[in-house]
Design an enzyme around this catalytic site. Structure first.
Site, mmCIF file in Angstrom:
data_model
loop_
_atom_site.group_PDB
_atom_site.id
_atom_site.type_symbol
_atom_site.label_atom_id
_atom_site.label_comp_id
_atom_site.label_asym_id
_atom_site.label_seq_id
_atom_site.Cartn_x
_atom_site.Cartn_y
_atom_site.Cartn_z
ATOM 1 N N HIS A 305 0.646 -1.132 0.180
ATOM 2 C CA HIS A 305 0.102 -0.182 -0.177
ATOM 3 C C HIS A 305 0.910 1.359 0.401
ATOM 4 O O HIS A 305 1.949 1.082 0.535
ATOM 5 C CB HIS A 305 -0.676 -0.038 1.227
ATOM 6 C CG HIS A 305 -1.553 0.575 1.095
ATOM 7 N ND1 HIS A 305 -2.018 2.204 1.474
ATOM 8 C CD2 HIS A 305 -2.809 0.581 0.675
ATOM 9 C CE1 HIS A 305 -3.022 2.898 1.022
ATOM 10 N NE2 HIS A 305 -3.795 1.998 0.636
ATOM 11 N N ASP A 362 -8.045 -5.396 0.192
ATOM 12 C CA ASP A 362 -8.801 -5.920 -1.220
ATOM 13 C C ASP A 362 -8.454 -7.591 -1.271
ATOM 14 O O ASP A 362 -8.256 -8.938 -1.471
ATOM 15 C CB ASP A 362 -7.712 -5.376 -2.494
ATOM 16 C CG ASP A 362 -8.332 -4.304 -3.675
ATOM 17 O OD1 ASP A 362 -9.948 -4.121 -2.524
ATOM 18 O OD2 ASP A 362 -7.868 -3.261 -3.500
HETATM 19 N N1 CMC Z 1 3.829 -8.012 -4.882
HETATM 20 C C1 CMC Z 1 5.585 -7.839 -4.862
HETATM 21 N N2 CMC Z 1 6.131 -6.502 -4.811
HETATM 22 C C2 CMC Z 1 5.425 -5.741 -4.676
HETATM 23 C C3 CMC Z 1 4.233 -5.375 -4.692
HETATM 24 C C4 CMC Z 1 3.024 -6.285 -4.790
HETATM 25 N N3 CMC Z 1 1.779 -6.657 -3.874
HETATM 26 N N4 CMC Z 1 3.526 -4.454 -4.068
HETATM 27 C C5 CMC Z 1 4.896 -3.318 -4.244
HETATM 28 N N5 CMC Z 1 5.587 -4.169 -4.610
HETATM 29 C C6 CMC Z 1 7.903 -3.425 -4.410
HETATM 30 C C7 CMC Z 1 7.899 -2.762 -5.171
HETATM 31 O O1 CMC Z 1 8.019 -3.518 -6.682
HETATM 32 C C8 CMC Z 1 8.650 -1.854 -5.440
HETATM 33 O O2 CMC Z 1 10.048 -3.086 -5.216
HETATM 34 P P1 CMC Z 1 11.394 -2.223 -5.774
HETATM 35 O O3 CMC Z 1 11.117 -0.974 -4.347
HETATM 36 O O4 CMC Z 1 12.333 -3.376 -5.629
HETATM 37 O O5 CMC Z 1 11.633 -1.088 -6.663
HETATM 38 C C9 CMC Z 1 8.254 -1.757 -3.772
HETATM 39 O O6 CMC Z 1 7.732 -3.047 -3.823
HETATM 40 C C10 CMC Z 1 7.167 -0.564 -3.169
HETATM 41 O O7 CMC Z 1 6.715 -1.164 -4.082
HETATM 42 P P2 CMC Z 1 5.474 0.645 -5.530
HETATM 43 O O8 CMC Z 1 5.058 -0.382 -6.457
HETATM 44 O O9 CMC Z 1 6.709 1.723 -5.831
HETATM 45 O O10 CMC Z 1 4.454 1.226 -4.462
HETATM 46 P P3 CMC Z 1 3.819 2.172 -4.126
HETATM 47 O O11 CMC Z 1 3.153 2.604 -3.561
HETATM 48 O O12 CMC Z 1 3.345 2.618 -5.907
HETATM 49 O O13 CMC Z 1 2.196 1.378 -4.806
HETATM 50 C C11 CMC Z 1 1.162 -0.541 -4.477
HETATM 51 C C12 CMC Z 1 1.420 0.955 -4.264
HETATM 52 C C13 CMC Z 1 -0.323 -0.920 -3.826
HETATM 53 C C14 CMC Z 1 0.028 -0.391 -6.540
HETATM 54 C C15 CMC Z 1 1.818 -1.743 -4.609
HETATM 55 O O14 CMC Z 1 2.180 -2.221 -3.510
HETATM 56 C C16 CMC Z 1 0.785 -2.932 -6.108
HETATM 57 O O15 CMC Z 1 0.584 -2.861 -6.774
HETATM 58 N N6 CMC Z 1 -0.131 -4.116 -5.021
HETATM 59 C C17 CMC Z 1 -0.902 -5.013 -5.257
HETATM 60 C C18 CMC Z 1 -1.810 -4.061 -6.334
HETATM 61 C C19 CMC Z 1 -2.382 -4.255 -4.919
HETATM 62 O O16 CMC Z 1 -3.017 -5.168 -4.449
HETATM 63 N N7 CMC Z 1 -3.746 -2.779 -4.673
HETATM 64 C C20 CMC Z 1 -4.465 -2.704 -3.490
HETATM 65 C C21 CMC Z 1 -4.128 -1.345 -3.158
HETATM 66 S S1 CMC Z 1 -5.050 -1.174 -1.620
HETATM 67 C C22 CMC Z 1 -6.696 -0.891 -2.120
HETATM 68 C C23 CMC Z 1 -6.999 0.848 -2.470
HETATM 69 O O17 CMC Z 1 -6.743 1.291 -2.933
HETATM 70 O O18 CMC Z 1 -7.690 0.413 -3.797
#
Ligand code: CMC
Length: 427
Positions: A305, A362
């Site tokens: 998140h 989720d």
């Molecule tokens: N699985 C594997 N690696 C992950 C995941 C995951 N679910 N989420 C983040 N990472 C890694 C990402 O690859 C990055 O790694 P590195 O530092 O090596 O580059 C690091 O963690 C930081 O991730 P980010 O993508 O820069 O983080 P963000 O704040 O931009 O994204 C997020 C947040 C929720 C989009 C992301 O965690 C994600 O894609 N999660 C899976 C999708 C999900 O469950 N979404 C629902 C979010 S909660 C409800 C809502 O808002 O609707």
């Protein structure tokens, strides 16, 4: 004396005011920076940007705290209904009995769609995703209630009740249409969540048997999604509202933003992921290895998140709600066992620990919805129904702010520099 931050740029000093929130979050107000220095700030993905001052929801992502209007989500989840929470979020007050009665009556009075809206459902192809239908039909509300365009301020309560009530009717109609089933109208003597289940699952000659546990579980799911400060869809609603667009148009834009798989669409993808693991016979470890490997293009959906660097409090409540629901319905679901195994393995894995990735809302919500018989393509629609109070309250905040300006970020241009036109036969 008010605090300032000093910024030194090319040897010149700029004093930037510090803004402090009621929970001691601090921000540097850079609104005068470009005018004074010619510089803008760059923060792609808005990772470090506060876009507004808001009084609705507080999150402390490090501690895993979520409060609506100051009240902890755990207390609301235990003691309140979704409709009470919607009143709290939109009207900034937990309703007393009289207020709750009035609010519920307004929802009932506005639950029916304009009869002509029904014909628009005919235009969608079978198997259309209900999120596409939902956003289109909410936007269509702007055509059927033209007073939205002119009388928003004086009629806000009616418009809010209409949207909150009709989103549920549209959602159920979208589902019925996608399955080729006859439309079921809402019943005035049912409460908000009962009515949704009735419109989804009753037949013209046979009302569904309303199970108390099912109504309670779905009401809780709506409540846990009711607001979540400046996430992607709520920021979208605020941005559209900032241009002085009407409430229905702003909420329709919110639905579109929510649909994406990194946002509300994740609840559908989580179930698809769990099913895939189940069907492949993987105990989850192969999937976790894939999710850690960027080149696989996979992520552990329902994990991570932007704000929470701790267990999402909503996921904690939902995990327990799943256990309670399955016990009460005397059922089990292999996907719940897989989800728990994945969670356990991920929380011990250094990749997830270092990046502070925990289950989010989720991760367990889809498993609870599956137990209620809600089809997977409706999961994000359920999220949208739940999020409506938050979108409405954020819309209201923008509209009532005398200092609100149109949301209009800047950019750093990286394209070609001055370049002249070449006639077509010389290119
Ligand atoms: N699985 C594997 N690696 C992950 C995941 C995951 N679910 N989420 C983040 N990472 C890694 C990402 O690859 C990055 O790694 P590195 O530092 O090596 O580059 C690091 O963690 C930081 O991730 P980010 O993508 O820069 O983080 P963000 O704040 O931009 O994204 C997020 C947040 C929720 C989009 C992301 O965690 C994600 O894609 N999660 C899976 C999708 C999900 O469950 N979404 C629902 C979010 S909660 C409800 C809502 O808002 O609707």
């Amino acid at each position: 004396m008010s605090k300032t931050a000093e910024l030194i740029l090319e040897g010149r000093s700029y004093q930037l005011p510090i803004v402090e929130g009621t929970e001691k979050e601090r921000a540097i107000d850079i609104s005068s920076l470009r005018g004074e220095s010619g510089y803008i700030t760059l923060d792609e993905g808005y990772v470090n940007t506060g876009s507004c001052r808001s009084q609705i929801t507080f999150i402390d992502g490090e501690k895993g705290i979520l409060r609506y209007r100051g009240i902890p989500i755990e207390e609301l989840a235990e003691k309140c209904s979704f409709v009470e929470v919607a009143h709290l979020i939109i009207m900034n007050k937990l309703p007393n009995r009289e207020e709750l009665k009035r609010f519920s009556e307004m929802l009932t009075a506005n639950e029916l769609l304009h009869e002509d809206i029904k014909y628009h459902f005919e235009g969608f192809p079978p198997n259309a995703h209900p999120m596409a239908i939902l956003s289109s039909m909410i936007n269509a509300g702007s055509c059927f209630y033209p007073e939205l365009l002119t009388e928003m301020r004086s009629q806000f309560d009616v418009q809010a009740a209409r949207l909150l009530s009709q989103v549920r009717t549209i959602a159920a109609f979208a589902y019925r249409k996608s399955r080729g089933l006859p439309i079921i109208y809402p019943k005035p003597d049912y409460r908000y969540t009962e009515n949704f289940l009735h419109m989804m699952f009753s037949l013209p000659y046979n009302d569904i048997e309303m199970k108390r546990e099912a109504v309670k579980a779905l009401d809780l799911i709506f409540l846990l999604h009711a607001d979540h400060e400046q996430n992607c869809s709520t920021s979208t609603v605020r941005m559209v509202a900032s241009a002085r667009s009407n409430l229905f148009a702003s909420a329709a834009a919110g639905v579109c933003a929510l649909w994406g798989s990194l946002h509300g669409g994740a609840n559908q993808v989580v179930i698809e992921m769990l099913k895939e693991i189940h069907e492949s016979g993987d105990d989850g470890s192969r999937f976790i290895e894939d999710a850690k490997n960027k080149s696989s293009g996979r992520r552990l959906m329902g994990f991570g998140h932007r704000v929470y660097k701790n267990y999402d409090p909503r996921a904690k409540i939902l995990k327990k709600a799943c256990d309670d629901l399955f016990a009460k319905l005397d059922r089990s679901d292999p996907l719940l066992d897989i989800a728990k195994r994945l969670e356990e393995a991920a929380l011990k894995d250094s990749y997830f620990i270092e990046r502070q990735l925990y289950p989010n809302v989720d991760f367990y919500s889809g498993i609870a919805m599956r137990a209620l018989g809600i089809p997977v393509e409706m999961f994000t629609v359920i999220f949208a129904i739940g999020r409506m109070p938050g979108w409405i309250a954020n819309y209201k905040e923008v509209m009532e702010d005398p200092n609100a300006r149109i949301s209009r970020p800047r950019q750093i241009y990286m394209g070609p520099t001055l370049n002249h036109f070449v006639p077509i036969d010389q290119r």
